[in-house]
Design an enzyme around this catalytic site. Sequence first.
Site, PDB file in Angstrom:
ATOM      1  N   TYR A  30      -6.918   2.902  10.103  1.00 23.57           N
ATOM      2  CA  TYR A  30      -5.521   2.742  10.528  1.00 23.57           C
ATOM      3  C   TYR A  30      -5.438   2.215  11.962  1.00 23.57           C
ATOM      4  O   TYR A  30      -4.700   1.275  12.249  1.00 23.57           O
ATOM      5  CB  TYR A  30      -4.803   4.087  10.387  1.00 23.57           C
ATOM      6  CG  TYR A  30      -3.305   4.027  10.613  1.00 23.57           C
ATOM      7  CD1 TYR A  30      -2.455   3.559   9.616  1.00 23.57           C
ATOM      8  CD2 TYR A  30      -2.747   4.451  11.815  1.00 23.57           C
ATOM      9  CE1 TYR A  30      -1.079   3.506   9.816  1.00 23.57           C
ATOM     10  CE2 TYR A  30      -1.379   4.404  12.025  1.00 23.57           C
ATOM     11  CZ  TYR A  30      -0.551   3.933  11.025  1.00 23.57           C
ATOM     12  OH  TYR A  30       0.823   3.879  11.233  1.00 23.57           O
ATOM     13  N   SER A  81       2.182   0.919  16.048  1.00 26.69           N
ATOM     14  CA  SER A  81       1.907   2.353  16.172  1.00 26.69           C
ATOM     15  C   SER A  81       1.165   2.577  17.480  1.00 26.69           C
ATOM     16  O   SER A  81       0.465   1.671  17.965  1.00 26.69           O
ATOM     17  CB  SER A  81       1.028   2.796  14.991  1.00 26.69           C
ATOM     18  OG  SER A  81       0.466   4.066  15.241  1.00 26.69           O
TER      19      SER A  81
END
Length: 255
Positions: free
Chosen positions: A156, A143
């Site tokens: 995250y 990501s």
Amino acid sequence: MNYVENKTLVITGASRGIGAAIARYTAAMGARVVLSARSEAAVTEIANEITAAGGQATALACDVSDCDQVSALMDHAIQVFGSIDVLVNNAGVIEPIARLIDSDPDAWGRIADVNYKGVYHGLRAAIPHMIGQGGGTIINISSGAATSALEGWSHYCSSKAAVFSLTRCADKEYRDQGVCVLGLSPGTVATDMQAAIKNSGLNPVSQLDPSAHIPPEWVAKTVHHLCGPAGMTFAGTDFSLKSRDAKVQVGLPVS
Ligand code: NAP
């Protein structure tokens, strides 16, 4: 070119979203796919759908935070299809989204167990099989969060940064034995995860219009592309799908 025909792909987090799209797309190209997620019913349903359409698929429930379950998943793939040519470490979670001091330590740690340690478990279990068969490809779904800081996403962002480090370490240790390990950073993708992000109302990603997200099928096409020679070009790094050049390389539409 077809880079997955007659290859076995093991896909974690394949009950919906990006993982399900990778399974459907590669199976339609002639791959043997092993779908896994915690929801046994959902992965079994997709495997049955693939088989009914003439493809080859099997499903097994697997929580990637459990090292033994991930080892059992690789054993299942070998038992059913005889090889593991590609592992897609895709399982990942973002909830609960919260600023650091509002976060619950157990919930925060759970994200590390799934997003980060889950990838470690996959690498550890699949690499010996790949070395034994002369090589393989491992794609860790990464990501932009791996290299950026976003409000409410400390769990995250740090877990994806750790995955990026694992990609580099595994490449360093096993490239010379034929194992290609790379990351794939897809940009924003229209899945349940983006719905959860929108609901949070925190940080600029939650403000994006849903039309900004790419469909999960584009990520599946990119996985196929990286199963070919392009994969080794990006070994030990993240292939980012955000740029126009990357989309052109994969053969995706550019606006
Ligand atoms: P999603 O639609 O929420 O799907 C997540 C998948 O992970 C589901 O199949 C879920 O199945 C599985 N999963 C969750 N916890 C698990 C566990 N403990 N063990 C095994 N499987 C588990 O999310 P997505 O958007 O497809 O995300 C897939 C990957 O892409 C994630 O790694 C995510 O970080 C990454 N990513 C997504 C975006 C985006 O914009 N959507 C952007 C960049 C990166 P069960 O609940 O049945 O276990």
